[in-house]
Design a protein around this motif. Structure first.
Motif, short mmCIF file in Angstrom:
data_model
loop_
_atom_site.label_atom_id
_atom_site.label_comp_id
_atom_site.label_asym_id
_atom_site.label_seq_id
_atom_site.Cartn_x
_atom_site.Cartn_y
_atom_site.Cartn_z
N GLU A 174 -12.29 2.01 -2.26
CA GLU A 174 -13.51 2.51 -2.91
C GLU A 174 -14.44 1.37 -3.31
O GLU A 174 -15.65 1.46 -3.16
CB GLU A 174 -13.14 3.36 -4.12
N TRP A 178 0.83 -1.21 0.00
CA TRP A 178 0.00 0.00 0.00
C TRP A 178 0.86 1.26 0.00
O TRP A 178 0.38 2.31 -0.36
CB TRP A 178 -0.98 0.02 1.17
N ALA A 196 -2.44 4.17 -5.21
CA ALA A 196 -3.62 4.24 -6.08
C ALA A 196 -4.39 2.91 -6.02
O ALA A 196 -5.62 2.90 -6.03
CB ALA A 196 -3.22 4.57 -7.51
N ARG A 197 -3.66 1.81 -5.97
CA ARG A 197 -4.30 0.48 -5.87
C ARG A 197 -5.05 0.35 -4.54
O ARG A 197 -6.16 -0.18 -4.49
CB ARG A 197 -3.24 -0.60 -6.00
N LEU A 228 -6.35 2.88 -2.75
CA LEU A 228 -7.54 3.73 -2.82
C LEU A 228 -8.63 3.08 -3.66
O LEU A 228 -9.82 3.17 -3.32
CB LEU A 228 -7.17 5.11 -3.36
N ALA A 229 -8.26 2.43 -4.76
CA ALA A 229 -9.25 1.76 -5.60
C ALA A 229 -9.90 0.60 -4.85
O ALA A 229 -11.11 0.39 -4.94
CB ALA A 229 -8.59 1.25 -6.88
N ALA A 232 2.03 1.27 -3.88
CA ALA A 232 0.94 1.42 -4.85
C ALA A 232 -0.28 2.05 -4.17
O ALA A 232 -1.31 1.41 -3.99
CB ALA A 232 0.58 0.07 -5.45
#
Length: 142
Positions: free
Chosen positions: A51, A39, A44-45, A47-48, A42
């Motif tokens: 979400e 984490w 962005a991974r 956060l995706a 990455a």
């Protein structure tokens, strides 16, 4: 003539043979980069994934289901991040913390979603300052 070699000489020879074909050792900076959790490397991974979990509907109404297994444990949304990520629910069955060790037993609604018998779990907190952590897990018998 003796065919026996001293062990120290044999070990030195083997070390020389291994060193000749070995790649150069990684730098300290590279080792530290490899030790960082996913984490951090990455975000962005992460956060995706968060979400996707937030978009899962809450799991209510299990008390009305005839299957007793479906009612066991509080359902928590989880994302199985395998070759094909999938959302499912985990039911917490057992939780104990003793001597600095946490033991957690859970059951997934979609057991077939697991890539194998052993996996790594990333556990995150709902609080904004709660840092995630990784643990090793394995499939239990039965």
């Amino acid at each position: 003539m003796s065919r026996e070699l001293p062990v120290a000489r044999l070990l030195r020879w083997r070390l020389e043979q291994g060193a000749a074909g070995a790649p150069p050792p990684p730098s300290a900076a590279r080792l530290l980069a490899l030790a960082r959790p996913w984490w951090e490397t990455a975000p962005a991974r992460l956060l995706a994934a968060v979400e996707r979990l937030r978009q899962m509907p809450p799991a209510y109404g299990f008390a009305r289901t005839p299957d007793a297994r479906a009612r066991a444990g509080h359902p928590v949304p989880v994302l199985v991040d395998a070759a094909e990520p999938s959302e499912t629910y985990a039911h917490a069955l057992y939780l104990a913390v003793r001597a600095g060790r946490m033991r957690l037993r859970f059951r997934l609604d979609a057991d077939g979603a697991l890539p194998g018998d052993a996996l790594e779990l990333t556990v995150g907190a709902d609080a904004p300052d709660g840092a995630p952590f990784e643990v090793a897990a394995r499939r239990a018998e039965g």
